[in-house]
Design a protein around this motif. Structure first.
Motif, short mmCIF file in Angstrom:
data_model
loop_
_atom_site.label_atom_id
_atom_site.label_comp_id
_atom_site.label_asym_id
_atom_site.label_seq_id
_atom_site.Cartn_x
_atom_site.Cartn_y
_atom_site.Cartn_z
N GLU A 10 31.15 47.79 83.56
CA GLU A 10 30.18 48.74 84.13
C GLU A 10 30.76 50.16 84.12
O GLU A 10 30.06 51.13 83.81
N TYR A 11 32.03 50.25 84.47
CA TYR A 11 32.72 51.55 84.51
C TYR A 11 32.78 52.16 83.11
O TYR A 11 32.54 53.36 82.93
N GLN A 12 33.06 51.33 82.10
CA GLN A 12 33.11 51.81 80.72
C GLN A 12 31.76 52.36 80.28
O GLN A 12 31.68 53.40 79.62
N ASN A 13 30.69 51.66 80.67
CA ASN A 13 29.34 52.14 80.34
C ASN A 13 29.03 53.47 81.03
O ASN A 13 28.39 54.34 80.46
N TYR A 14 29.53 53.60 82.26
CA TYR A 14 29.35 54.86 83.00
C TYR A 14 30.06 56.01 82.27
O TYR A 14 29.49 57.10 82.11
N LEU A 15 31.29 55.77 81.84
CA LEU A 15 32.05 56.82 81.13
C LEU A 15 31.38 57.19 79.81
O LEU A 15 31.34 58.35 79.42
N ARG A 16 30.81 56.17 79.17
CA ARG A 16 30.19 56.37 77.85
C ARG A 16 28.84 57.09 77.99
O ARG A 16 28.58 58.07 77.28
N LEU A 17 28.00 56.60 78.89
CA LEU A 17 26.62 57.10 78.97
C LEU A 17 26.44 58.28 79.91
O LEU A 17 25.74 59.23 79.59
N GLU A 18 27.08 58.19 81.10
CA GLU A 18 26.88 59.25 82.10
C GLU A 18 27.78 60.46 81.83
O GLU A 18 27.34 61.60 81.94
N ARG A 19 29.05 60.19 81.46
CA ARG A 19 29.99 61.29 81.29
C ARG A 19 30.17 61.69 79.83
O ARG A 19 30.77 62.72 79.53
N GLY A 20 29.66 60.87 78.91
CA GLY A 20 29.69 61.21 77.50
C GLY A 20 31.08 61.29 76.91
O GLY A 20 31.34 62.08 76.00
N LEU A 21 32.01 60.48 77.42
CA LEU A 21 33.39 60.51 76.93
C LEU A 21 33.51 59.77 75.60
O LEU A 21 32.72 58.87 75.29
N SER A 22 34.52 60.14 74.83
CA SER A 22 34.74 59.50 73.52
C SER A 22 35.29 58.09 73.72
O SER A 22 35.83 57.76 74.79
N GLU A 23 35.19 57.27 72.68
CA GLU A 23 35.70 55.89 72.75
C GLU A 23 37.20 55.88 72.98
O GLU A 23 37.72 55.01 73.70
N ASN A 24 37.93 56.82 72.39
CA ASN A 24 39.38 56.89 72.58
C ASN A 24 39.73 57.12 74.05
O ASN A 24 40.63 56.48 74.60
N THR A 25 39.00 58.02 74.69
CA THR A 25 39.25 58.32 76.11
C THR A 25 38.90 57.12 76.98
O THR A 25 39.63 56.79 77.93
#
Length: 299
Positions: A10-25
C-alpha cells in the motif's frame, strides 16, 4: 510477515501514485523497511506495523549501527520515518514509533572528482575495436558532458535527443523532466554509436526507442555502467574509487571552476534545491581569492 508486506505494498502505491516518485526511489524506500522486516523475522519478534513500538525500533537501529556507516543508518531511519508517517496519515496508527528516534549526524562529504586529464584517459582507454567500444565511449561522453545520474543515462531514449536544438530531454527523480545542453562532440559520438553499432543490432521488442542497449538488444543496466567504469579505472591504474556519479560530480565541479553560476548548474543537474548544488563549492582557496580579486569592488 505477510501483514508487513500488505502495508508495504500500500505504501509503495502511495509513493508511486500520490507522490509521483520514480521506481528507483520506491525501491530504496522499500529496502529500508525490508531491513526492519528481516530483523523482526530473525529475532522472532511478532509485532505488526500497527503495533510495533519505539523500543523494538531502537533495538533494530542499535543492531544496524554495527553493520553500516552513519550515512546508511541515517538513510534507513529516514525511510522508516516516512513509512510510519504514512501509516499515521492513513489513520492506521495514532502515532509513529519514530517520533523520538534521532538521525545520526553525518558530516557533509565533498564528492570525489576526476580531472579533465583523468576523464580523457578513461575514455581513451576504451577499446574501440570491440563490439561495445563505440557504445561505451558515447555513454561516458554523455554521462560527463550532460552531468547525468546513471539512472537517467540508461533511461535515455532516441526520442529524447533534440540535436538540432542542442539539447537532450532527461527524465529525473520523481519523473521530473528537464532539458540539458549537449555539446557537438558528444552528439558526434552518440551518432557514431547509433549509425555504426546500434543500427546493426537485433533489438528486442519494447526496447526500440532505448538509446543504450546491451548485447542482447535490451536496455543497459546501471550495474553494467558501473562495471564499464570500474574496468577502465583498473586499466589506467587510476588510484581513485570512482562510479558513474563521479562523472556527474566532475561535470558540476568543472563548470563551477570555469565560471558557471550555481543556479545554471542546479538546473542542469536537476536539483530541486540550490542547497544540494552547493556541495560542489569545494574549490581551492587560490581560485576563491581570484574570484574575490576579480569581482569585489573593494579588491
Amino acid at each position: 510477515m505477510a501483514n508487513w508486506q500488505s502495508y508495504l505494498k500500500e505504501y509503495q502505491n502511495y509513493l508511486r501514485l500520490e507522490r509521483g516518485l520514480s521506481e528507483n526511489t520506491i525501491v530504496n524506500y522499500s529496502f529500508d523497511i525490508e531491513k526492519l522486516i528481516l530483523f523482526l523475522d530473525q529475532h522472532q519478534i511478532e509485532e505488526s506495523p500497527l503495533k510495533i513500538g519505539e523500543e523494538t525500533i531502537q533495538q533494530f537501529i542499535y543492531e544496524l549501527s554495527g553493520q553500516v556507516n552513519a550515512t546508511s543508518q541515517a538513510r534507513v531511519i529516514s525511510g522508516l520515518k516516512s513509512f510510519f508517517s504514512y501509516l499515521v496519515f492513513e489513520d492506521y496508527r495514532e502515532d509513529s514509533p519514530m517520533e523520538l528516534i534521532e538521525v545520526p549526524k553525518v558530516g557533509r562529504k565533498l564528492p570525489d572528482t576526476l580531472s579533465t586529464v583523468e576523464i580523457d584517459q578513461l575514455i581513451g582507454a576504451i577499446d574501440l575495436s570491440k563490439e561495445q567500444g563505440e557504445r561505451n565511449r558515447a555513454m561516458l561522453e554523455t554521462l560527463y558532458s550532460c552531468g547525468l545520474r546513471v539512472s537517467e543515462l540508461v533511461s535515455l531514449k532516441l526520442s529524447d535527443l533534440f540535436f538540432e536544438e542542442g539539447f537532450v530531454k532527461i527524465t529525473g527523480k520523481g519523473n521530473k523532466q528537464r532539458f540539458v545542453p549537449v555539446g557537438k562532440s558528444t552528439q558526434k559520438y552518440i551518432n557514431l554509436y547509433i549509425n555504426e553499432v546500434r543500427v546493426h543490432q537485433e533489438i528486442q521488442k519494447g526496447f526500440e526507442d532505448m538509446l543504450f542497449l546491451n548485447r542482447r538488444g535490451k536496455q543497459l543496466t546501471r550495474a553494467m555502467v558501473f562495471t564499464v567504469i570500474k574496468d577502465l579505472a583498473k586499466k589506467i591504474n587510476l588510484n581513485k574509487v570512482i562510479s558513474p556519479h563521479t562523472f556527474r560530480h566532475s561535470f558540476a565541479t568543472h563548470l563551477l571552476e570555469n565560471g558557471a553560476d550555481l543556479r545554471s548548474i542546479q538546473l542542469m543537474l536537476g536539483h530541486e534545491s540550490i542547497t544540494t548544488t552547493e556541495v560542489y563549492m569545494h574549490l581551492d582557496r587560490k581560485f576563491l581569492s581570484e574570484v574575490l580579486n576579480n569581482y569585489h569592488p573593494r579588491k
